[in-house]
Design an enzyme around this catalytic site. Structure first.
Site, PDB file in Angstrom:
ATOM      1  N   GLU A 219      43.141  35.176  38.198  1.00 47.60           N
ATOM      2  CA  GLU A 219      42.379  34.115  37.538  1.00 47.60           C
ATOM      3  C   GLU A 219      42.265  34.390  36.037  1.00 47.60           C
ATOM      4  OE1 GLU A 219      37.948  32.039  38.132  1.00 47.60           O
ATOM      5  OE2 GLU A 219      38.449  33.918  39.143  1.00 47.60           O
TER       6      GLU A 219
ATOM      7  N   LYS B 139      40.234  24.646  39.228  1.00 43.12           N
ATOM      8  CA  LYS B 139      39.243  25.207  40.149  1.00 43.12           C
ATOM      9  C   LYS B 139      38.167  24.171  40.488  1.00 43.12           C
ATOM     10  CE  LYS B 139      36.331  29.402  40.357  1.00 43.12           C
ATOM     11  NZ  LYS B 139      35.962  30.606  39.574  1.00 43.12           N
TER      12      LYS B 139
ATOM     13  N   CYS C 272      39.618  31.650  43.259  1.00 44.08           N
ATOM     14  CA  CYS C 272      38.385  32.419  43.471  1.00 44.08           C
ATOM     15  C   CYS C 272      37.361  31.693  44.338  1.00 44.08           C
ATOM     16  CB  CYS C 272      37.791  32.816  42.119  1.00 44.08           C
ATOM     17  SG  CYS C 272      36.681  34.252  42.224  1.00 44.08           S
TER      18      CYS C 272
ATOM     19  N   SER D   1      23.255  63.840  31.647  1.00 42.91           N
ATOM     20  CA  SER D   1      24.252  64.038  30.585  1.00 42.91           C
ATOM     21  C   SER D   1      25.486  64.742  31.132  1.00 42.91           C
ATOM     22  CB  SER D   1      23.652  64.807  29.407  1.00 42.91           C
ATOM     23  OG  SER D   1      23.232  66.109  29.782  1.00 42.91           O
TER      24      SER D   1
END
Length: 448
Positions: free
Chosen positions: A43, A131, A171, A318
């Site tokens: 897409e 679409k 989609c 971290s």
């Protein structure tokens, strides 16, 4: 009696229409040389996903049109090759047809945009599909940019006995029953669904289950072409796949990496069978790691940062961000800084040095004691008679943020913050301190 299909599961860059077009051209030529006669891109592949308000610029849509036309021209000589290119399109629908003697003037036209796909063959656009179902939830805002399509798209791919009637969906269309049903009624023998669906843990399996439902409802085999890559705060994991007409898995591409996923469509009498390879699943933790690594790599790479810098504390957050950064970028592009203060425990020094040594990254220690003492001296009158508390601890965090941002500004590397979702949600983090930076790698991970 075999049609070879290739899904170009590639990492397309938002706004780089020339570069994305070249990727598609190169992929098509390689696939064609390998025997494929249908190439499928995800897409909005031509412009990258999601381009957000760039869609509102007419010049942006025109640049997408130019890129698609270039793909068509350069692949014109590949006889028998069909290419599906995901792209935004625009068109005009008239209002007031009776006005001006029935002529439609430019000022009377309503500009429309569609999330669409062009079907190309031998230099020509043989079909365009818009679409129908536009998502408007979570990260999606497609109703802001696009008008829903109304039609269906069925075309023939391959030649002679190997030809297959392909029904195209985009989609969200495949999450609803009607588009696929109408496509089957129009004569489709195979569903091809092109997608850009953001990753979350377990999403890959959710997609496969939804598409199995669609296959069971239509009785048609399905090929699902999915985007891969990171864009800002979202990641697309690839994992394109194919389903047989009985909804069993025919094959699956790897996740979080580019891949030319190939599927052979064979016709045995009236039945269609898909032959493809299946990449084994990696598990939720492994996929989550891959997603974070890809997100860091693409955010820095697509935005042109030469590397990353982060403050090491000796703690697990971290340490995690450092390991992700090294996997994403390589040790040579990651710099760490330990900034001790009067509150720093010995174990923090020891662990920070050990982390940097194990991962072979640059490690520097810059004391913030002089700056911290200067702040305390300046505020001594205001704080007279008051005990030290989180105020002073937050000052040290803010000094570190200033130091890291200064290094970032001077050398160009982006600061990676190390706060997790639990800290963000509860406010257990320092504004302008440990929240200072350019990319929050683990902001969506709970501390657990």
């Amino acid at each position: 009696m075999t049609l070879k299909i290739c899904v170009a599961q590639l990492n397309y860059c938002v706004g780089d229409m020339p570069g994305n077009a070249q990727k598609i051209i190169d992929a098509a030529r390689a696939a064609y040389a390998d025997g494929a006669r249908l190439l499928v891109t995800p897409e909005l592949a031509i412009c990258g996903y999601a381009a957000e308000d760039l869609f509102l610029r007419a010049s942006f849509i025109e640049a997408c049109d130019d890129a698609v036309n270039r793909v068509a021209r350069e692949l014109a000589g590949l006889k028998g090759l069909t290419v599906i290119v995901g792209t935004p399109t625009h068109g005009n629908t008239g209002r007031g047809d009776e006005a001006a003697g029935g002529l439609r003037t430019k000022s009377m036209a309503v500009q429309q945009r569609h999330n669409a796909a062009r079907v190309l063959r031998e230099g020509e656009v043989i079909a365009t599909y818009a679409k129908r179902e536009l998502p408007n939830y979570q990260v999606f805002d497609e109703r802001r940019y696009f008008t829903p399509g109304q039609g269906i798209c069925v075309f023939e791919a391959g030649e002679g006995e190997s030809a297959v009637r392909v029904g195209l969906l985009i989609c969200e269309d495949a999450w609803f029953e009607e588009p696929a049903r109408l496509t089957k009624e129009a004569g489709a023998e195979l569903l091809v669904v092109i997608n850009a669906s953001p990753f979350h843990v377990g999403k890959g399996n959710e997609r496969e289950v939804m598409m199995q439902n669609r296959v069971r409802a239509t009785g048609l085999p399905l090929i699902y072409a999915h985007l891969v890559g990171g864009q800002d705060e979202i990641v697309f994991e690839g994992r394109s796949f194919a389903l047989q007409a009985d909804a069993t898995l025919a094959g699956r591409a790897p996740g979080f990496k580019e891949n030319m996923f190939q599927a052979q469509v064979e016709r045995a009498q009236a039945a269609i069978k898909i032959i493809a390879t299946t990449e084994p699943e990696r598990g939720d933790d492994a996929e989550l790691w891959d997603a974070l690594v890809l997100g860091v790599r693409d955010y820095l790479g697509k935005n042109g940062f030469p590397g990353a810098i982060l403050g090491l504390s000796g703690g697990i957050d971290s340490a995690l961000v450092l390991a992700l950064a090294v996997d994403a970028l390589g040790a040579d592009k990651v710099r760490t800084v330990m900034m001790p203060s009067p509150y720093t425990a010995d174990i923090s020094w020891i662990d920070a040095r050990e982390m940097a040594h194990r991962l072979q990254v640059r490690y520097d220690e810059i004391s913030i004691v002089p700056e911290f003492d200067a702040f305390k001296a300046s505020l001594a009158g205001e704080f007279k008679g008051l005990p030290e508390d989180t105020t002073e601890e937050n000052i040290q965090a803010r000094i570190r943020g200033v130091f890291l941002m200064a290094l970032s500004n001077k050398f160009g590397s982006i600061v990676l913050t190390t706060g997790n979702k639990s800290e963000m949600a509860t406010g257990y983090c320092t504004l302008y301190g440990d929240m200072a930076g350019g990319f929050a790698v683990i902001k969506d991970l709970l501390k657990t």
